[in-house]
Motif scaffolding. Structure first.
Motif, mmCIF file in Angstrom:
data_model
loop_
_atom_site.group_PDB
_atom_site.id
_atom_site.type_symbol
_atom_site.label_atom_id
_atom_site.label_comp_id
_atom_site.label_asym_id
_atom_site.label_seq_id
_atom_site.Cartn_x
_atom_site.Cartn_y
_atom_site.Cartn_z
ATOM 1 N N ARG A 48 0.841 -1.217 0.000
ATOM 2 C CA ARG A 48 0.000 0.000 0.000
ATOM 3 C C ARG A 48 0.869 1.259 0.000
ATOM 4 O O ARG A 48 0.523 2.254 -0.631
ATOM 5 N N LEU A 49 2.009 1.222 0.711
ATOM 6 C CA LEU A 49 2.905 2.396 0.709
ATOM 7 C C LEU A 49 3.450 2.613 -0.701
ATOM 8 O O LEU A 49 3.592 3.735 -1.162
ATOM 9 N N LYS A 50 3.725 1.506 -1.395
ATOM 10 C CA LYS A 50 4.239 1.637 -2.773
ATOM 11 C C LYS A 50 3.139 2.185 -3.686
ATOM 12 O O LYS A 50 3.379 3.084 -4.496
ATOM 13 N N GLU A 51 1.929 1.660 -3.514
ATOM 14 C CA GLU A 51 0.819 2.135 -4.359
ATOM 15 C C GLU A 51 0.533 3.616 -4.108
ATOM 16 O O GLU A 51 0.086 4.323 -4.996
ATOM 17 N N ALA A 52 0.807 4.070 -2.884
ATOM 18 C CA ALA A 52 0.571 5.488 -2.552
ATOM 19 C C ALA A 52 1.751 6.365 -2.992
ATOM 20 O O ALA A 52 1.768 7.569 -2.741
ATOM 21 N N THR A 56 9.387 2.928 -2.950
ATOM 22 C CA THR A 56 9.776 2.670 -4.338
ATOM 23 C C THR A 56 9.888 1.176 -4.630
ATOM 24 O O THR A 56 9.677 0.730 -5.745
ATOM 25 N N GLU A 57 10.270 0.415 -3.624
ATOM 26 C CA GLU A 57 10.472 -1.013 -3.848
ATOM 27 C C GLU A 57 10.137 -1.792 -2.572
ATOM 28 O O GLU A 57 10.470 -1.359 -1.470
ATOM 29 N N ILE A 146 0.220 3.292 9.988
ATOM 30 C CA ILE A 146 1.560 3.838 9.693
ATOM 31 C C ILE A 146 1.385 4.996 8.711
ATOM 32 O O ILE A 146 0.796 4.818 7.642
ATOM 33 N N GLU A 147 1.847 6.180 9.094
ATOM 34 C CA GLU A 147 1.784 7.321 8.172
ATOM 35 C C GLU A 147 3.193 7.855 7.983
ATOM 36 O O GLU A 147 3.836 8.293 8.959
ATOM 37 N N LEU A 148 3.658 7.816 6.739
ATOM 38 C CA LEU A 148 5.031 8.264 6.490
ATOM 39 C C LEU A 148 5.084 9.763 6.266
ATOM 40 O O LEU A 148 4.224 10.339 5.591
#
Ligand code: AMP
Length: 249
Positions: A48-52, A56-57, A146-148
């Motif tokens: 999900r972090l990648k889709e957002a 990057t990987e 988790i919010e980056l």
């Protein structure tokens, strides 16, 4: 930013486990194995972090026998980009797992490592914490959100009696709790594609980490079986039994 996700091969959580007759452990013969449920949640979070566009990987890594390749393929089918198998036939305890993961982190240089809160076979709940300590990184355990941000992450943690939100500097180790997300089912085309993806393989012994066990399991026992209930014929009999047999009145 690269996200590293350790995934462990464990007995499928739907399987009713059997203890070996000599109580030396759980019988693993012909038992269905699967990705540790908390690690499935970690893969989902990373994808999900990648889709957002925030990662990057996504790199999945498993330490275990050659068959752990299947576990890595489950992670690839869910959307991980690469998979690394650190092969060993030994039972690797959390400290050795953490040391091996540190070696992988030293070469892969992820900005975030999302570890399961616990493996459902050994129930240790140690690896993520030990890994953060070995790397000297911040850690946020039992994450339900988790919010980056810029070089930092806000992590909501499941604590007794509520939720706590903390900010950690990146790189960091985050361990996942059940409510973080609901992992997706991998689609058939993605499962087929994952079968063809290469798995990068290394031998655990080549990493210079001692994997010999430090602990000795003395005994494994099944939980006590629940006693069958009984039917009573009247309220009076129920009250009498609660008073004389159950001792709760
Ligand atoms: P534990 O400390 O054993 O309860 O495991 C916590 C987490 O560490 C698991 O959910 C995995 O994310 C990771 N982990 C433990 N053992 C392994 C392994 N052999 N391979 C990959 N990841 C592992």
């Amino acid at each position: 930013m690269k996200v590293l996700v350790p995934v462990k091969r464990v007995v499928d959580f739907n399987v009713k486990i059997r203890v070996k007759p000599d109580n030396s452990g759980v019988d693993l013969a012909n038992v269905k194995m699967a990705i540790n449920p908390f690690d499935e949640i970690s893969v989902e979070a990373a994808v999900r972090l990648k889709e957002a566009g925030q990662a990057t990987e996504v790199v999945a890594v498993s330490i275990g026998p050659a068959k752990a390749e299947e576990t890595l393929r489950s992670a690839l089918a869910m959307g991980a980009d690469r998979a690394i198998l650190i092969e060993t036939d030994d039972t690797v305890e959390p400290l050795a797992v953490a040391k091996i993961l540190k070696c992988v982190a030293d070469t892969e240089k992820p900005g975030l490592i999302i570890v399961g809160k616990q493996a459902i076979d050994d129930d240790s709940n140690q690896t993520g914490q030990m890994l953060a300590a070995l790397l000297g990184w911040a850690q946020a355990t039992f994450a339900s959100k988790i919010e980056l941000g810029d070089q930092k992450a806000a992590v909501t943690r499941e604590v007794d009696g509520g939720l706590q939100t903390i900010e950690v500097k990146l790189p960091a180790v985050v361990t996942t709790d059940l409510r973080l997300n609901e992992p997706r089912y991998a689609s058939l085309p993605n499962i087929m594609k994952a079968k063809k993806k290469p798995i990068e393989k290394r031998i655990a012994a080549d990493l210079g980490v001692a994997t010999a066990p430090r602990l000795k399991v003395l005994k494994t026992e099944e939980p006590a079986t629940r006693k069958a209930g009984i039917k009573v014929t009247s309220v009076g009999e129920l009250i009498e039994k609660l008073r004389s047999e159950a001792g709760v009145l």
